[in-house]
Write an enzyme that holds these catalytic residues in place. Sequence first.
Site, mmCIF file in Angstrom:
data_model
loop_
_atom_site.group_PDB
_atom_site.id
_atom_site.type_symbol
_atom_site.label_atom_id
_atom_site.label_comp_id
_atom_site.label_asym_id
_atom_site.label_seq_id
_atom_site.Cartn_x
_atom_site.Cartn_y
_atom_site.Cartn_z
ATOM 1 C CE LYS A 20 -4.261 -1.794 1.782
ATOM 2 N NZ LYS A 20 -5.004 -1.369 0.589
ATOM 3 N N GLY A 21 1.946 1.254 0.754
ATOM 4 C CA GLY A 21 2.803 2.443 0.788
ATOM 5 C C GLY A 21 3.335 2.745 -0.598
ATOM 6 C CB ALA A 22 5.055 0.573 -3.071
ATOM 7 C CG ASP A 43 -3.331 0.950 -2.405
ATOM 8 O OD1 ASP A 43 -3.792 1.225 -1.285
ATOM 9 O OD2 ASP A 43 -2.765 -0.130 -2.662
ATOM 10 C CB SER A 50 -4.556 0.577 -13.656
ATOM 11 O OG SER A 50 -4.643 0.771 -12.243
HETATM 12 P P1 ATP Z 1 -9.357 -2.137 -3.531
HETATM 13 O O1 ATP Z 1 -9.188 -3.016 -2.324
HETATM 14 O O2 ATP Z 1 -10.009 -2.824 -4.721
HETATM 15 O O3 ATP Z 1 -8.128 -1.420 -3.933
HETATM 16 P P2 ATP Z 1 -10.983 -0.504 -1.774
HETATM 17 O O4 ATP Z 1 -11.939 -1.524 -1.221
HETATM 18 O O5 ATP Z 1 -9.919 -0.007 -0.877
HETATM 19 O O6 ATP Z 1 -10.383 -0.998 -3.159
HETATM 20 P P3 ATP Z 1 -13.162 0.892 -3.051
HETATM 21 O O7 ATP Z 1 -14.117 1.600 -2.174
HETATM 22 O O8 ATP Z 1 -13.607 -0.414 -3.639
HETATM 23 O O9 ATP Z 1 -11.776 0.770 -2.291
HETATM 24 O O10 ATP Z 1 -12.767 1.821 -4.303
HETATM 25 C C1 ATP Z 1 -12.016 3.008 -4.147
HETATM 26 C C2 ATP Z 1 -12.454 4.012 -5.185
HETATM 27 O O11 ATP Z 1 -12.252 3.462 -6.495
HETATM 28 C C3 ATP Z 1 -13.925 4.395 -5.131
HETATM 29 O O12 ATP Z 1 -14.138 5.443 -4.207
HETATM 30 C C4 ATP Z 1 -14.178 4.814 -6.574
HETATM 31 O O13 ATP Z 1 -13.767 6.157 -6.772
HETATM 32 C C5 ATP Z 1 -13.263 3.905 -7.378
HETATM 33 N N1 ATP Z 1 -13.985 2.715 -7.890
HETATM 34 C C6 ATP Z 1 -13.924 1.450 -7.407
HETATM 35 N N2 ATP Z 1 -14.695 0.620 -8.142
HETATM 36 C C7 ATP Z 1 -15.261 1.371 -9.116
HETATM 37 C C8 ATP Z 1 -16.161 1.110 -10.209
HETATM 38 N N3 ATP Z 1 -16.651 -0.120 -10.450
HETATM 39 N N4 ATP Z 1 -16.533 2.154 -10.978
HETATM 40 C C9 ATP Z 1 -16.058 3.389 -10.772
HETATM 41 N N5 ATP Z 1 -15.199 3.705 -9.767
HETATM 42 C C10 ATP Z 1 -14.804 2.720 -8.951
#
Ligand code: ATP
Length: 295
Positions: A41-43, A252, A291
């Site tokens: 996560k840091g990276a 991240d 990405s």
């Molecule tokens: P991950 O563990 O997959 O890195 P996370 O659970 O920490 O993610 P999420 O809330 O799933 O975090 O997603 C972070 C952000 O990514 C969201 O606030 C949104 O801006 C974007 N995002 C995630 N999924 C989508 C999607 N299907 N469409 C558009 N934006 C998305």
Amino acid sequence: MKRTLLVVGSVNVDAVSGVERFPAPGETVLASSYRQGLGGKGANQAVAAALDGARVELVARTGDDAGGAAVRAELAGWGVDVTDVAAVRGVPTGIAQILVDARGENMIAVSSGANDALDAAAVDALADRLGPGTTVLSQGEVPVEVLDRLAEVCRDRGARFVLNLAPPRDVAPRTLRTADPLVVNEHEARTLGLDGADPEDWRLACAAAAGRLAEAVVVTLGARGAVAATCTSSAYVAAPVVDAVDATGAGDAFVGVLASRLAVGVDLGGAVQSAVAAASQAVTRHGTVESYPRR
Ligand code: ATP
């Protein structure tokens, strides 16, 4: 002049094997593909912030092995200052062993390795670099003593402490209260006693927690976007509808861009808008740091 974002966090080698199906206990399956690259996560968050235009200094630990040298070189290639990414003798670089099956599901085991060598003394060594106008970002993949001391030092020096408590860790209540903001996804938020069925519920939950649980609170809601609250205001930022192909590392991307904008003085609402926009772009492309959008 750009203001610096100091990221104190984990660095891993991600070792990703593609399998038709996950092995049962005791079974061996042959993988159909393999790749390894930068993770932790840091990276990831440091790279997201650097691509967003921030001047990023990463404080982290690797082993004195080939994996450590590779991730340091990769980080530098993305524009992150790795002067404080130190190699620890005799300890392996952190590694995340990831299996991805034909349906895109994954199973992950993380060995923290050298990340566990970050300690409170390393934080104390940073103290003179912190002051009003400095932003420090950390996550739950470093030892709890690091998070607690970081919060303390940021409070003493008047620096801003952005805390992504992922995965959830048992930090001191005062550490949470110092976080400005505390950033979590829905699952992590629930472990802290926050809950919501829809974005409006989440906005209200964050508004109630801001100033009490943490200085400010941000909860990411996947495809729905994110909510944010301070003591005086709260907002829901919807994510644009996109063709999502790979959500790995979206969280991240969000946190890195959020901290990058806060570091240059953007207000929380504006920073969340930028973070949602960047993370939503990241899910439209395969890979983790590959990405992330460049500003
Ligand atoms: P991950 O563990 O997959 O890195 P996370 O659970 O920490 O993610 P999420 O809330 O799933 O975090 O997603 C972070 C952000 O990514 C969201 O606030 C949104 O801006 C974007 N995002 C995630 N999924 C989508 C999607 N299907 N469409 C558009 N934006 C998305």
